[in-house]
Design a protein around this motif. Structure first.
Motif: not given
Length: 370
Positions: A172-174, A176-187, A197-200
């Protein structure tokens, strides 16, 4: 220097990672499986086709055609691309006028095209069935080794300093107040987003951006059937069909690839596809109908292991996330994003480096849906 994060190790992720790293940018790419294990993988070669494309993609195809013949030199590999021409066959009278209109459009946009008569088709493809009335021909189209190309992009990205991590899945994308600050992994890892951040990750993009927008995409797995080697393969060009679910590609070893969009079934838990025998049989039946000399064709491989994302209007969505100009995504290639990949990868690089969306990508904005 801010680090750019790329999600997805297909041709787009690998190519953009190379383009950015070779310009001195810090890049980290994560891939849930292995490089080229998704839609950029699979058996044989993939079509590099301008013929029959949506008109909004044709300017991208014009540029891609300039890049494909020499791409192997840039990537330091054996040749990846072969020009063989593409013919879209038709057998119904009602398909003649659309073919003529499309030929005129493609010529106007810079893609040499012409409508072939019945006899002209037979000069190029002597073994087609008598009921084939004609075809739309693009002599500049061809085929390329897709997995080999993707792996070559990835190797060049590593050599340029990019970090490529396999077996790391985005959850998921992490924000704060709608602005992406980090990328969370399943691990359980959180990767800070410092640069872009590029989602391909194609089929996975829809879920990642769901808190912000509902992309009109869905996922399917398509059948790719490959024959046993043929002593005399009758297919000489890249061949499509106006009214049958059929695409034919001659492989260098004499095998015939049969595809065109027939489905398989997908298991989300195992991330594997299962061929549907009826669909395999229908694909073979269409091939034999169009090329009667293929009677008795034996299928050696039936592959449905590569999930594809389809878009409602059959062209990709390429944009930035609302309220997050630093989050770019590209998805919904609908099974034909491969051919334009070298051109789009350049444009994505320019977008990152120059900070503005290239004009050629404007037709693919999410805003086209209203």
């Amino acid at each position: 220097m801010s680090k750019h994060i790329i999600v997805g190790g297909g041709v787009y992720g690998a190519a953009v990672a190379w383009h950015l790293a070779s310009r001195g940018e810090a890049v980290e790419l994560i891939e849930a499986g292995t490089i080229a294990s998704g839609a950029s993988g699979g058996p044989g070669r993939r079509g590099v086709r301008a013929n029959g494309r949506d008109y909004r993609e044709i300017p991208l195809m014009v540029r891609a055609r300039e890049l494909w013949p020499g791409l192997h030199e840039s990537l330091g590999t054996a040749p990846l691309y072969e020009t063989m021409g593409q013919i879209q066959l038709f057998e119904r009278e009602i398909d003649l006028a659309p073919a003529e209109a499309r030929a005129a459009l493609q010529n106007r946009l810079g893609i040499e095209s012409r409508v072939l008569s019945q006899s002209e088709v037979r000069e190029l493809e002597p073994d087609v069935a008598p009921f084939i009335r004609g075809g739309l021909y693009c002599p500049g189209d061809g085929v390329a080794f897709h997995k080999t190309t993707t792996l070559a992009y990835a190797d060049k990205a590593r050599q340029a300093g990019a970090i490529l991590r396999e077996g790391v899945e985005a959850a998921r994308l992490v924000a704060t107040n709608g602005r992406v600050t980090a990328l969370a992994t399943t691990q359980g890892e959180e990767i800070p987003v410092e640069g872009k951040l590029m989602l391909f990750c194609n089929a996975g993009v829809k879920d990642l951006v769901a808190p912000w927008i509902d992309l009109p995409l869905w996922s399917r797995t398509f059948l790719v059937a490959v024959s046993a080697p043929l002593v005399d393969n009758p297919v000489r060009h890249l061949v499509g069909h106006a009214s049958r679910t059929l695409s034919l590609k001659r492989e260098p070893d004499g095998r015939l690839m049969i595809s065109g969009g027939r489905p398989g079934t997908w298991d989300a838990a195992t991330r594997r596809g299962t061929p549907i025998q009826r669909e395999v049989d229908l694909n073979v039946a269409d091939a034999v109908a169009v090329y009667p000399s293929l009677e008795g064709l034996k299928i050696e491989t039936a592959d449905t292991d590569h999930l594809e994302a389809e878009c409602i209007d059959h062209i990709p969505i390429i944009d930035n996330l609302p309220g997050n100009e630093h989050v770019l995504y590209a998805a919904g290639w609908t099974g034909h994003g491969w051919a334009i990949a070298p051109a789009v990868a350049e444009l994505m690089r320019d977008w990152v480096l120059e900070g503005r969306k290239p004009e050629l990508l404007e037709p693919f904005a999410y805003g086209r849906f209203g």
